[in-house]
Motif scaffolding. Structure first.
Motif, PDB file in Angstrom:
ATOM      1  N   LEU A   1       3.488 -18.109   7.450  1.00 47.62           N
ATOM      2  CA  LEU A   1       3.519 -17.031   8.439  1.00 47.62           C
ATOM      3  C   LEU A   1       3.121 -15.724   7.784  1.00 47.62           C
ATOM      4  O   LEU A   1       3.472 -15.461   6.623  1.00 47.62           O
ATOM      5  N   GLU A   2       2.369 -14.901   8.515  1.00 48.43           N
ATOM      6  CA  GLU A   2       1.938 -13.606   7.997  1.00 48.43           C
ATOM      7  C   GLU A   2       2.461 -12.497   8.906  1.00 48.43           C
ATOM      8  O   GLU A   2       2.505 -12.653  10.122  1.00 48.43           O
ATOM      9  N   GLU A   3       2.826 -11.381   8.280  1.00 47.41           N
ATOM     10  CA  GLU A   3       3.260 -10.209   9.049  1.00 47.41           C
ATOM     11  C   GLU A   3       2.900  -8.941   8.288  1.00 47.41           C
ATOM     12  O   GLU A   3       2.743  -8.955   7.058  1.00 47.41           O
ATOM     13  N   HIS A   4       2.801  -7.857   9.051  1.00 48.12           N
ATOM     14  CA  HIS A   4       2.489  -6.547   8.476  1.00 48.12           C
ATOM     15  C   HIS A   4       3.492  -5.535   9.028  1.00 48.12           C
ATOM     16  O   HIS A   4       3.891  -5.616  10.196  1.00 48.12           O
ATOM     17  N   ALA A   5       3.918  -4.586   8.195  1.00 48.66           N
ATOM     18  CA  ALA A   5       4.863  -3.562   8.662  1.00 48.66           C
ATOM     19  C   ALA A   5       4.751  -2.324   7.785  1.00 48.66           C
ATOM     20  O   ALA A   5       4.229  -2.372   6.663  1.00 48.66           O
ATOM     21  N   GLN A   6       5.244  -1.222   8.323  1.00 51.81           N
ATOM     22  CA  GLN A   6       5.349   0.026   7.565  1.00 51.81           C
ATOM     23  C   GLN A   6       6.816   0.301   7.258  1.00 51.81           C
ATOM     24  O   GLN A   6       7.714  -0.280   7.868  1.00 51.81           O
ATOM     25  N   GLY A   7       7.045   1.211   6.319  1.00 46.56           N
ATOM     26  CA  GLY A   7       8.413   1.555   5.974  1.00 46.56           C
ATOM     27  C   GLY A   7       8.473   2.870   5.231  1.00 46.56           C
ATOM     28  O   GLY A   7       7.456   3.527   5.004  1.00 46.56           O
ATOM     29  N   ASP A   8       9.688   3.263   4.830  1.00 48.58           N
ATOM     30  CA  ASP A   8       9.865   4.518   4.103  1.00 48.58           C
ATOM     31  C   ASP A   8       9.443   4.397   2.642  1.00 48.58           C
ATOM     32  O   ASP A   8       9.341   5.392   1.933  1.00 48.58           O
ATOM     33  N   GLY A   9       9.249   3.188   2.169  1.00 48.45           N
ATOM     34  CA  GLY A   9       8.779   2.917   0.814  1.00 48.45           C
ATOM     35  C   GLY A   9       8.169   1.538   0.810  1.00 48.45           C
ATOM     36  O   GLY A   9       8.213   0.810   1.811  1.00 48.45           O
ATOM     37  N   GLN A  10       7.569   1.136  -0.329  1.00 47.53           N
ATOM     38  CA  GLN A  10       6.908  -0.164  -0.361  1.00 47.53           C
ATOM     39  C   GLN A  10       7.890  -1.315  -0.117  1.00 47.53           C
ATOM     40  O   GLN A  10       7.591  -2.240   0.640  1.00 47.53           O
ATOM     41  N   TYR A  11       9.048  -1.240  -0.744  1.00 53.69           N
ATOM     42  CA  TYR A  11      10.003  -2.330  -0.563  1.00 53.69           C
ATOM     43  C   TYR A  11      10.563  -2.330   0.857  1.00 53.69           C
ATOM     44  O   TYR A  11      10.754  -3.394   1.457  1.00 53.69           O
ATOM     45  N   ASP A  12      10.802  -1.155   1.419  1.00 56.20           N
ATOM     46  CA  ASP A  12      11.284  -1.069   2.801  1.00 56.20           C
ATOM     47  C   ASP A  12      10.249  -1.666   3.749  1.00 56.20           C
ATOM     48  O   ASP A  12      10.596  -2.390   4.693  1.00 56.20           O
ATOM     49  N   ALA A  13       8.964  -1.386   3.493  1.00 57.68           N
ATOM     50  CA  ALA A  13       7.899  -1.973   4.320  1.00 57.68           C
ATOM     51  C   ALA A  13       7.886  -3.486   4.184  1.00 57.68           C
ATOM     52  O   ALA A  13       7.718  -4.225   5.170  1.00 57.68           O
TER      53      ALA A  13
ATOM     54  N   ASN B   1       0.837  -1.212   0.000  1.00 63.28           N
ATOM     55  CA  ASN B   1       0.000   0.000   0.000  1.00 63.28           C
ATOM     56  C   ASN B   1       0.861   1.246   0.000  1.00 63.28           C
ATOM     57  O   ASN B   1       1.823   1.346   0.761  1.00 63.28           O
ATOM     58  N   HIS B   2       0.506   2.183  -0.855  1.00 60.95           N
ATOM     59  CA  HIS B   2       1.202   3.462  -0.909  1.00 60.95           C
ATOM     60  C   HIS B   2       0.169   4.535  -1.227  1.00 60.95           C
ATOM     61  O   HIS B   2      -0.320   4.625  -2.359  1.00 60.95           O
ATOM     62  N   ALA B   3      -0.198   5.317  -0.240  1.00 57.46           N
ATOM     63  CA  ALA B   3      -1.211   6.362  -0.420  1.00 57.46           C
ATOM     64  C   ALA B   3      -0.653   7.695   0.045  1.00 57.46           C
ATOM     65  O   ALA B   3       0.100   7.757   1.024  1.00 57.46           O
ATOM     66  N   LYS B   4      -1.008   8.756  -0.646  1.00 55.58           N
ATOM     67  CA  LYS B   4      -0.520  10.078  -0.289  1.00 55.58           C
ATOM     68  C   LYS B   4      -0.944  10.445   1.131  1.00 55.58           C
ATOM     69  O   LYS B   4      -2.094  10.294   1.513  1.00 55.58           O
ATOM     70  N   GLY B   5       0.047  10.892   1.906  1.00 55.62           N
ATOM     71  CA  GLY B   5      -0.229  11.297   3.281  1.00 55.62           C
ATOM     72  C   GLY B   5      -0.153  10.173   4.286  1.00 55.62           C
ATOM     73  O   GLY B   5      -0.259  10.409   5.487  1.00 55.62           O
ATOM     74  N   LEU B   6      -0.002   8.928   3.796  1.00 58.18           N
ATOM     75  CA  LEU B   6       0.106   7.778   4.693  1.00 58.18           C
ATOM     76  C   LEU B   6       1.439   7.075   4.478  1.00 58.18           C
ATOM     77  O   LEU B   6       1.972   7.087   3.369  1.00 58.18           O
ATOM     78  N   LYS B   7       1.928   6.449   5.526  1.00 55.11           N
ATOM     79  CA  LYS B   7       3.198   5.744   5.418  1.00 55.11           C
ATOM     80  C   LYS B   7       2.991   4.452   4.628  1.00 55.11           C
ATOM     81  O   LYS B   7       2.022   3.730   4.874  1.00 55.11           O
TER      82      LYS B   7
ATOM     83  N   GLN C   1       8.865  -2.507 -10.644  1.00 59.96           N
ATOM     84  CA  GLN C   1      10.166  -2.449  -9.985  1.00 59.96           C
ATOM     85  C   GLN C   1      10.154  -3.115  -8.612  1.00 59.96           C
ATOM     86  O   GLN C   1      11.066  -3.864  -8.271  1.00 59.96           O
ATOM     87  N   THR C   2       9.112  -2.866  -7.820  1.00 54.23           N
ATOM     88  CA  THR C   2       9.066  -3.447  -6.479  1.00 54.23           C
ATOM     89  C   THR C   2       8.926  -4.957  -6.545  1.00 54.23           C
ATOM     90  O   THR C   2       9.542  -5.691  -5.771  1.00 54.23           O
ATOM     91  N   VAL C   3       8.117  -5.440  -7.499  1.00 56.89           N
ATOM     92  CA  VAL C   3       7.942  -6.889  -7.658  1.00 56.89           C
ATOM     93  C   VAL C   3       9.262  -7.543  -8.068  1.00 56.89           C
ATOM     94  O   VAL C   3       9.620  -8.618  -7.588  1.00 56.89           O
ATOM     95  N   SER C   4      10.000  -6.876  -8.955  1.00 55.07           N
ATOM     96  CA  SER C   4      11.295  -7.447  -9.356  1.00 55.07           C
ATOM     97  C   SER C   4      12.245  -7.518  -8.161  1.00 55.07           C
ATOM     98  O   SER C   4      13.015  -8.472  -8.021  1.00 55.07           O
ATOM     99  N   ALA C   5      12.176  -6.524  -7.267  1.00 55.14           N
ATOM    100  CA  ALA C   5      12.999  -6.548  -6.053  1.00 55.14           C
ATOM    101  C   ALA C   5      12.564  -7.685  -5.129  1.00 55.14           C
ATOM    102  O   ALA C   5      13.402  -8.351  -4.498  1.00 55.14           O
ATOM    103  N   ILE C   6      11.254  -7.926  -5.042  1.00 52.49           N
ATOM    104  CA  ILE C   6      10.754  -9.021  -4.187  1.00 52.49           C
ATOM    105  C   ILE C   6      11.197 -10.369  -4.745  1.00 52.49           C
ATOM    106  O   ILE C   6      11.568 -11.281  -3.995  1.00 52.49           O
ATOM    107  N   LYS C   7      11.207 -10.503  -6.081  1.00 52.81           N
ATOM    108  CA  LYS C   7      11.689 -11.745  -6.693  1.00 52.81           C
ATOM    109  C   LYS C   7      13.170 -11.969  -6.374  1.00 52.81           C
ATOM    110  O   LYS C   7      13.597 -13.091  -6.074  1.00 52.81           O
ATOM    111  N   ALA C   8      13.954 -10.902  -6.431  1.00 51.86           N
ATOM    112  CA  ALA C   8      15.371 -11.010  -6.075  1.00 51.86           C
ATOM    113  C   ALA C   8      15.527 -11.387  -4.604  1.00 51.86           C
ATOM    114  O   ALA C   8      16.429 -12.146  -4.228  1.00 51.86           O
ATOM    115  N   THR C   9      14.644 -10.880  -3.764  1.00 55.40           N
ATOM    116  CA  THR C   9      14.699 -11.166  -2.332  1.00 55.40           C
ATOM    117  C   THR C   9      14.334 -12.623  -2.055  1.00 55.40           C
ATOM    118  O   THR C   9      14.962 -13.287  -1.214  1.00 55.40           O
ATOM    119  N   GLU C  10      13.326 -13.128  -2.758  1.00 54.35           N
ATOM    120  CA  GLU C  10      12.949 -14.530  -2.577  1.00 54.35           C
ATOM    121  C   GLU C  10      14.112 -15.452  -2.937  1.00 54.35           C
ATOM    122  O   GLU C  10      14.373 -16.459  -2.264  1.00 54.35           O
TER     123      GLU C  10
END
Length: 507
Positions: free
Chosen positions: A420-432, A400-406, A490-499
């Motif tokens: 396992l499931e988890e939720h977190a916030q971050g400075d960007g979508q990939y950081d979250a 999730n990335h919405a104006k005015g929200l983290k 771009q974020t999905v490609s980063a997640i694929k690299a992370t997996e």
């Protein structure tokens, strides 16, 4: 034969910071200063120009406080100006004890910038010396535009040095300010001064406008200079300054009569830290510290290395805390593949190596990046083996990335037959996403490697829907490795690299 010592003065924090778009924070300056002196072993560092800003004042004060506590105070130098004592007061307020006074080393600069006669300029400099002496400040003197001064007004340079010979000057600093010298000129000019003024300590300060900074610095050493000014990664105005790593390597290998205190083994790690703080990327082909300089790409080179190290020179990577690598791509041969398999502890038959090599060449023809960590995947694909298995699977995620929200991310990941499931916030979508992943691994009492580089590549001329490749470099306690992901997002490609990274650390 006794060796002649050369002082190395690093000016990354002053001249290097004049690289376009570069500005270090006060804490970064202090960290770099400590590494340059304590880890790398340079003799002196130039850390700032006087009177630049309040932030610069605080940065210098922090460095001076540290230097005073540790006995390095006379190794910290400040660029100052002939300004009626304002620079001296600035230095006094910071506690600094060594000034590098900027004066005019060519008649052109003196005539057209200051609009003064030599006698008037020397009179102003005399007052600057008197003020410094009163405050217990050591004075070195820069002759700005000295190289053009020697070319076009050498009598003025000699007149200036005759004057300085009567003053309490510690060192005379000779800059090729505009990077105009060729090596034969550098040697001729510096030799003439060395012979004429045998008792003056001369430093040479080379710029790299014609890519001759290293060559000129070496000629300076041969001509008898007492010190060199260099920067990490060749940072500096325009084309930069002579790079410290290259000059150190050349001196150590080709000038056995010269002794320097710089520790080669620390060069790479300090260079990478400066790269991180500055954002000034080290070119991959930069000698000594570039990513590619100890990487053999052509298969014939790897084959030659197996046969009596035919493609080795004296620049062995181990000197700089590095390792030789063998790239995988369309020019890879069997020897490159074998070298990488050895690193992974894998063995294949000659026939299987041939099949894997053909697959890697095809990937290279498509301009795909192939890394050592890709080999298990490729082997499994080509040989239909079970060498690689998906032990960790990112089953689903919501970004999730919405104006005015983290930005936030929710993910579901399968590990050890458990979802396992988890939720977190971050400075960007990939950081979250990474923050959510960290929570999962904390639950499992496992740790993730550190992300140390993140590069996105999109083919030139592509549209917004083009495939994008994200290449991520990770670091564990024992090694660095690279993974990549490919997707139109771009974020999905980063997640694929992370997996892919998650499965590599499970192997």
């Amino acid at each position: 034969m006794s060796k002649r010592s050369i002082e190395i003065m690093d000016t990354t924090l002053r001249d290097g910071e004049q690289t376009s778009g570069i500005s270090f924070s006060a804490s970064e300056k202090l960290t770099i200063a400590r590494l340059l002196i304590e880890e790398l072993g340079v003799d002196r560092i130039e850390v700032a120009s006087a009177r630049v800003s309040e932030g610069e004042f605080e940065a210098v004060k922090n460095i001076i406080d540290w230097a005073n506590e540790n006995g390095y105070i006379n190794q910290i130098e400040i660029l100052t100006f002939v300004d009626g004592g304002k620079s001296i007061q600035w230095m006094k307020d910071t506690g600094a004890k060594v000034q590098n006074l900027l004066t005019k080393g060519s008649l052109n600069h003196l005539t057209y910038q200051l609009k003064k006669t030599p006698e008037q300029h020397f009179g102003d400099i005399t007052k600057a010396f008197e003020q410094a002496t009163q405050e217990g400040i050591i004075t070195n003197v820069y002759l700005e535009d000295w190289s053009n001064g020697m070319r076009n007004s050498s009598e003025y340079v000699y007149q200036f040095l005759d004057f300085l010979s009567t003053q309490p000057v510690k060192r005379v600093l000779l800059p090729d300010t505009l990077g105009v010298l060729i090596p034969s000129e550098a040697y001729a000019y510096l030799s003439s001064l060395r012979n004429r003024y045998p008792h003056i300590h001369f430093d040479f300060h080379a710029h790299n406008d014609y890519d001759l900074g290293v060559a000129n610095a070496i000629e300076g050493v041969k001509a008898g200079v007492n010190g060199l000014h260099l920067t990490m990664n060749g940072m500096g105005e325009r084309a930069g300054n002579a790079p410290l790593a290259s000059v150190v390597a050349v001196i150590n290998d080709y000038l056995p009569e010269i002794r320097i205190n710089v520790k080669e083994s620390a060069l790479y790690k300090v260079s990478k830290l400066v790269e991180t703080f500055s954002g000034f990327k080290i070119p991959a082909n930069k000698p000594v510290v570039g990513d590619n300089v100890f990487t053999q790409t052509a298969g014939i080179h790897a084959d030659g290395d197996n046969k009596h190290n035919l493609y080795f020179n004296d620049l062995m990577p181990e000197r700089f805390g590095r390792k030789r690598k063998y790239a995988l791509g369309k020019t890879s041969g069997k020897a490159n593949i074998e070298k990488n398999l050895q690193e992974l502890g894998l063995k294949l038959s000659a026939e299987d190596i041939k099949k894997v090599t053909q697959k890697i060449i095809k990937l290279g023809d498509k301009k795909e990046v192939v890394t050592q960590e890709d080999l298990p995947y490729i082997i499994s694909d080509v040989l239909d083996s079970k060498l690689y298995q998906d032990k960790v699977k990112i089953k689903s995620y919501v970004l999730n990335h919405a104006k005015g929200l983290k930005p936030s991310a929710t993910l579901a990941i399968k590990m050890d037959d458990e979802v396992l499931e988890e939720h977190a916030q971050g400075d960007g979508q990939y950081d979250a996403f990474i923050n959510a992943l960290e929570k999962v691994y904390t639950q499992k009492k496992k740790s993730l490697p550190k992300l140390i580089d993140y590069a996105v590549r999109i083919p030139p001329g592509s549209n917004s829907d083009a495939l994008c490749e994200t290449v991520i470099t990770w670091k564990t306690e024992t090694k660095e490795f690279v993974t990549r992901g490919l997707d139109s997002d771009q974020t999905v490609s980063a997640i694929k690299a992370t997996e892919k990274m998650l499965n590599i650390i499970e192997l």
